[in-house]
Each structure stands twice: as C-alpha cells, then as structure tokens.
Design a protein around this motif. Sequence first.
Motif, PDB file in Angstrom:
ATOM      1  N   VAL A 146       6.718  10.796   0.186  1.00  8.10           N
ATOM      2  CA  VAL A 146       7.102  10.506  -1.195  1.00  8.10           C
ATOM      3  C   VAL A 146       5.914   9.834  -1.868  1.00  8.10           C
ATOM      4  O   VAL A 146       5.523   8.728  -1.491  1.00  8.10           O
ATOM      5  CB  VAL A 146       8.348   9.604  -1.256  1.00  8.10           C
ATOM      6  CG1 VAL A 146       8.695   9.284  -2.706  1.00  8.10           C
ATOM      7  CG2 VAL A 146       9.521  10.283  -0.563  1.00  8.10           C
ATOM      8  N   GLU A 147       5.350  10.504  -2.848  1.00  5.36           N
ATOM      9  CA  GLU A 147       4.112  10.037  -3.458  1.00  5.36           C
ATOM     10  C   GLU A 147       4.309   8.784  -4.296  1.00  5.36           C
ATOM     11  O   GLU A 147       5.345   8.583  -4.909  1.00  5.36           O
ATOM     12  CB  GLU A 147       3.494  11.135  -4.326  1.00  5.36           C
ATOM     13  CG  GLU A 147       4.310  11.491  -5.573  1.00  5.36           C
ATOM     14  CD  GLU A 147       5.399  12.511  -5.319  1.00  5.36           C
ATOM     15  OE1 GLU A 147       5.842  12.637  -4.170  1.00  5.36           O
ATOM     16  OE2 GLU A 147       5.812  13.174  -6.284  1.00  5.36           O
ATOM     17  N   GLY A 148       3.258   7.944  -4.293  1.00  3.01           N
ATOM     18  CA  GLY A 148       3.216   6.776  -5.150  1.00  3.01           C
ATOM     19  C   GLY A 148       2.375   7.099  -6.386  1.00  3.01           C
ATOM     20  O   GLY A 148       1.850   8.211  -6.526  1.00  3.01           O
ATOM     21  N   ASN A 180       0.833  -1.201   0.000  1.00  2.00           N
ATOM     22  CA  ASN A 180       0.000   0.000   0.000  1.00  2.00           C
ATOM     23  C   ASN A 180       0.869   1.253   0.000  1.00  2.00           C
ATOM     24  O   ASN A 180       0.547   2.252  -0.656  1.00  2.00           O
ATOM     25  CB  ASN A 180      -0.916  -0.014   1.228  1.00  2.00           C
ATOM     26  CG  ASN A 180      -1.790   1.218   1.316  1.00  2.00           C
ATOM     27  OD1 ASN A 180      -1.445   2.175   2.010  1.00  2.00           O
ATOM     28  ND2 ASN A 180      -2.918   1.208   0.637  1.00  2.00           N
ATOM     29  N   SER A 181       1.988   1.214   0.700  1.00  2.00           N
ATOM     30  CA  SER A 181       2.904   2.364   0.747  1.00  2.00           C
ATOM     31  C   SER A 181       3.519   2.646  -0.619  1.00  2.00           C
ATOM     32  O   SER A 181       3.732   3.804  -0.990  1.00  2.00           O
ATOM     33  CB  SER A 181       4.015   2.123   1.774  1.00  2.00           C
ATOM     34  OG  SER A 181       3.480   2.004   3.073  1.00  2.00           O
ATOM     35  N   ASP A 182       3.824   1.571  -1.367  1.00  3.12           N
ATOM     36  CA  ASP A 182       4.364   1.747  -2.721  1.00  3.12           C
ATOM     37  C   ASP A 182       3.314   2.384  -3.629  1.00  3.12           C
ATOM     38  O   ASP A 182       3.630   3.220  -4.475  1.00  3.12           O
ATOM     39  CB  ASP A 182       4.798   0.408  -3.315  1.00  3.12           C
ATOM     40  CG  ASP A 182       5.934  -0.231  -2.546  1.00  3.12           C
ATOM     41  OD1 ASP A 182       6.876   0.492  -2.169  1.00  3.12           O
ATOM     42  OD2 ASP A 182       5.879  -1.449  -2.305  1.00  3.12           O
ATOM     43  N   PHE A 183       2.082   1.972  -3.461  1.00  2.76           N
ATOM     44  CA  PHE A 183       0.989   2.407  -4.330  1.00  2.76           C
ATOM     45  C   PHE A 183       0.535   3.830  -4.014  1.00  2.76           C
ATOM     46  O   PHE A 183       0.373   4.663  -4.911  1.00  2.76           O
ATOM     47  CB  PHE A 183      -0.182   1.435  -4.168  1.00  2.76           C
ATOM     48  CG  PHE A 183      -1.332   1.684  -5.103  1.00  2.76           C
ATOM     49  CD1 PHE A 183      -1.134   1.819  -6.472  1.00  2.76           C
ATOM     50  CD2 PHE A 183      -2.630   1.760  -4.614  1.00  2.76           C
ATOM     51  CE1 PHE A 183      -2.198   2.033  -7.336  1.00  2.76           C
ATOM     52  CE2 PHE A 183      -3.702   1.973  -5.465  1.00  2.76           C
ATOM     53  CZ  PHE A 183      -3.491   2.115  -6.829  1.00  2.76           C
ATOM     54  N   VAL A 184       0.359   4.120  -2.750  1.00  3.38           N
ATOM     55  CA  VAL A 184      -0.159   5.429  -2.326  1.00  3.38           C
ATOM     56  C   VAL A 184       0.965   6.424  -2.103  1.00  3.38           C
ATOM     57  O   VAL A 184       0.954   7.543  -2.633  1.00  3.38           O
ATOM     58  CB  VAL A 184      -0.994   5.285  -1.040  1.00  3.38           C
ATOM     59  CG1 VAL A 184      -1.496   6.647  -0.570  1.00  3.38           C
ATOM     60  CG2 VAL A 184      -2.159   4.348  -1.272  1.00  3.38           C
ATOM     61  N   GLY A 185       1.934   6.048  -1.316  1.00  2.99           N
ATOM     62  CA  GLY A 185       3.027   6.933  -0.936  1.00  2.99           C
ATOM     63  C   GLY A 185       3.417   6.639   0.494  1.00  2.99           C
ATOM     64  O   GLY A 185       2.690   5.949   1.226  1.00  2.99           O
ATOM     65  N   GLN A 186       4.562   7.153   0.917  1.00  5.78           N
ATOM     66  CA  GLN A 186       5.033   6.841   2.262  1.00  5.78           C
ATOM     67  C   GLN A 186       5.970   7.926   2.770  1.00  5.78           C
ATOM     68  O   GLN A 186       6.553   8.696   1.999  1.00  5.78           O
ATOM     69  CB  GLN A 186       5.736   5.487   2.276  1.00  5.78           C
ATOM     70  CG  GLN A 186       6.888   5.377   1.291  1.00  5.78           C
ATOM     71  CD  GLN A 186       7.400   3.956   1.158  1.00  5.78           C
ATOM     72  OE1 GLN A 186       7.653   3.280   2.151  1.00  5.78           O
ATOM     73  NE2 GLN A 186       7.555   3.493  -0.078  1.00  5.78           N
ATOM     74  N   ILE A 187       6.091   7.987   4.101  1.00  2.24           N
ATOM     75  CA  ILE A 187       7.009   8.925   4.734  1.00  2.24           C
ATOM     76  C   ILE A 187       8.409   8.321   4.728  1.00  2.24           C
ATOM     77  O   ILE A 187       8.615   7.219   5.244  1.00  2.24           O
ATOM     78  CB  ILE A 187       6.589   9.229   6.187  1.00  2.24           C
ATOM     79  CG1 ILE A 187       5.161   9.783   6.233  1.00  2.24           C
ATOM     80  CG2 ILE A 187       7.568  10.202   6.832  1.00  2.24           C
ATOM     81  CD1 ILE A 187       5.010  11.136   5.584  1.00  2.24           C
ATOM     82  N   ILE A 188       9.358   9.035   4.126  1.00  2.00           N
ATOM     83  CA  ILE A 188      10.725   8.520   4.013  1.00  2.00           C
ATOM     84  C   ILE A 188      11.702   9.561   4.569  1.00  2.00           C
ATOM     85  O   ILE A 188      11.610  10.745   4.224  1.00  2.00           O
ATOM     86  CB  ILE A 188      11.080   8.208   2.548  1.00  2.00           C
ATOM     87  CG1 ILE A 188      10.199   7.061   2.029  1.00  2.00           C
ATOM     88  CG2 ILE A 188      12.555   7.844   2.405  1.00  2.00           C
ATOM     89  CD1 ILE A 188      10.465   6.690   0.591  1.00  2.00           C
TER      90      ILE A 188
END
Length: 210
Positions: A44-46, A23-31
């Motif tokens: 970082v947006e997916g 889900n983080s790859d698809f939507v985005g995640q805090i990096i």
Amino acid sequence: VNEKYNTSEYKVFRTIFYPDYSNSDFVGQIIPKVIDKKVEYNFVEGPFAKALLYALKHKDKDVALIIEEINRGNAAAIFGEIFQLLDRIETKNDINDIKYDIGWSKYFIANDDINLYLRSDEEGKITVPTIYFNQIELNSKSKIRLPPNLSILATMNTSDQNVFPLDNAFQRRWKMKLVSNFLSENSKQYKLNIHCTGKNNKSIPWGKFR
C-alpha cells in the motif's frame, strides 16, 4: 526544489509529519487483506511512492511532494534511506551514469517494494518492460532515484524546533527560506477583535494581542 515553484503549475502530493509517523507511512508498507476468503499481502503506497510514480510517468509535468510540519515527526527516521536521494546531480561533472542527467538523484537506493510498485499496473500486475523518461527501463534489479521533475518541499514552525530537532546533515540538503510572520496593521486579521473577560471586559485587536 525547482526555483519556479508555483502550486498551480504542479501536481501536488501532501502529507504531514507527527510523532507517530513512520517510514512505512511515508513510503508505503505491506498490509494483509482478505480477498475472496484468501489473505493477500499487498504493498500500500505512501505519499512518497505516489509522488515518485506520478513524476516518472509524467516527465513533462512538475510534481511537488509537500511535507507539512516536518519537525513534528522524527524526519531522519521517517526518510530513512531516502535521505541519500536528496543529493541531486547539479553539474555534468556529477554524472556517473549517462542515463541520469542534471536534476536526478546523485545516489540511489535499493528497495524491492518500491521497485515492484513502480513496475506494476493498476491491478498490481507486473508490466515488462517498464520504461520511464523514454530511456529509463525498470527491471527487478533497478535502483531507485528521484527524477528531476519531482521537488520535495516542507514547512517548519521555528517556534517548535525543540519537538524533533533536525540534524545538520539533514538540514544542509534543503534550501532553507524564512517566511516571516509579519502582519500589517491595516489587515483584517490584525484588526480582528479579541474579547477579554474580566474586570475591565475590554477587547483588543488580534495583531496587538499577538
């Protein structure tokens, strides 16, 4: 999906699902990222967030998020709460908020990371107010919906359905279309020779071999 789908008419965002896709790859995640010797945590947006932002900013442009091999990843887990957004407003009777007309998601989700991303400029600074579609104003409490100009398309090899089976609740929210694997005997691909090694050392057309 918009019925008049044609790749040349759409702004296309593309991704591919695989077993470790999340889900983080698809939507985005805090990096975390080191900037001027300081650690900063940025969203970082997916591909989903990118497609959503573009669609909101360009209401007169059709946008397509294309998912290749949707069943090679755990689609239900990858979509997560976004699953709710696949139901669209189809008739006036479905409208429960006058700001959202036919084509918008019938339901919404609360996601602070996506909300912040949609309200930020290119430098990551919050712009206030952020207005899309000339009437949708985003603030810190706004919920997330899919706009009518954003279509999601996916491909799936029916021979690989046992990789990650799609449950009925997920499947029924898509318009399924079978693309048959037909190959004309007159086509160049059908006539392409496959050389066989062995006792006879013969060749066979790809179409026949297939």
